[in-house]
Structures are given as structure tokens and as C-alpha cells.
Write a protein that holds these residues in place. Structure first.
Motif: not given
Length: 150
Positions: A39-48, A56-57, A100-104, A125-130
Motif C-alpha cells: 500500500r502506498v500513501p494517498a496524495a492530494e496536490l493543490h497548485e497555486t 499525504l496520508e 512494511g516498507k513503501f516508496q512513492r 498527515i504530511l503537508n509539504l509546501t513547494l
């Protein structure tokens, strides 16, 4: 014998449904090529205009179990959910938790300043601002349509 009209789009539609089903699932085949799935984590992208916000969940993981690497055009996330060993003398235990391990790897739609990334990790919940590079911010140009004077 009846004639049947061949429709090439029908095969393409079936292929599209199959691919969408594969991409829509958040499980990927394991490296062992058997029936196990990771299982890989679900992601949500929002672009401004100024940045890309990635959410990421990652429930049940601690920050120390995560490895996050950001390049100018992708985010690489890996981690491991460690199994908690339980011993029981009587009865059985059934678990649907994944250990176990995961990678995305998440490709980004715009180039970012990977040295100015900010992160917040709370309640799984991981929030990254890029932040986008200056070139990406100035990419959109407004075109004025003026009617010629008559």
C-alpha cells in the motif's frame, strides 16, 4: 452468418477503463511478483500561482520513519511501518493493517525551489509546501485583445 461491424474505439475504451482501474488503486505489486500488494500513501496536490501544496496520508507513522527527498520536478517519499509483535496463548488475531516498507515518487507539474520546501507533519498527515521557481511564476502572460479603431 451475421456481419458484425468492427469498432476500434471499443478496444481503446476497454484499455482506458483497465488503466484507470490500475491507476485509481493505491496498491502496487510488490517486488516479489506474487499476490502480495504494497500500500502506498494517498496524495492530494493543490497548485497555486506561487507554490504546489502536497498533502499525504501517512497514518500510524512517526516522522523518524519517513524519508522525504525533493528534486526540482518530483517528490520521493519512502518509509516503513514497523510491525508490533503480540503474543497470545489463546485465540487468533486477524489484522488488516499493513506493515512494511513503501516508496512513492510524485512528479510535479512545475519546477520548484527544492531548497525552500516547508513541511508539517501532524496526526498522520504530511503537508509539504513547494514554492515555484521565479521562471514558473512568470510563465503566464496576459494577452490584451483590443478592437482596432475604425
Amino acid at each position: 452468418m451475421a456481419l458484425v461491424r468492427y469498432n476500434p474505439w471499443q478496444e481503446l475504451n476497454a484499455l482506458e477503463r483497465h488503466i484507470n482501474g490500475l491507476l485509481g488503486d493505491t496498491r502496487v505489486p510488490s517486488a516479489r511478483f506474487d499476490r502480495d500488494f504494497i500500500r502506498v500513501p494517498a496524495a492530494e496536490l493543490h497548485e497555486t500561482d506561487d507554490a504546489i501544496h502536497l498533502k499525504l496520508e501517512l497514518p500510524g507513522l512517526e516522522a523518524k520513519d519517513l524519508d522525504i527527498q525533493v528534486t526540482q520536478d518530483a517528490v520521493h517519499i519512502s518509509g516503513e511501518r514497523k510491525s508490533q509483535t503480540k503474543t497470545q496463548n489463546n485465540g487468533t488475531t486477524r489484522s488488516e493493517f499493513y506493515y512494511g516498507k513503501f516508496q512513492r515518487v510524485i512528479p510535479l507539474s512545475a519546477r520548484i525551489q527544492n531548497t525552500n520546501v516547508t513541511a508539517d507533519y501532524k496526526d498522520g498527515i504530511l503537508n509539504l509546501t513547494l514554492p515555484k521557481t521565479e521562471q514558473e511564476k512568470n510563465k503566464v502572460v496576459k494577452v490584451n485583445l483590443e478592437l482596432p479603431a475604425t
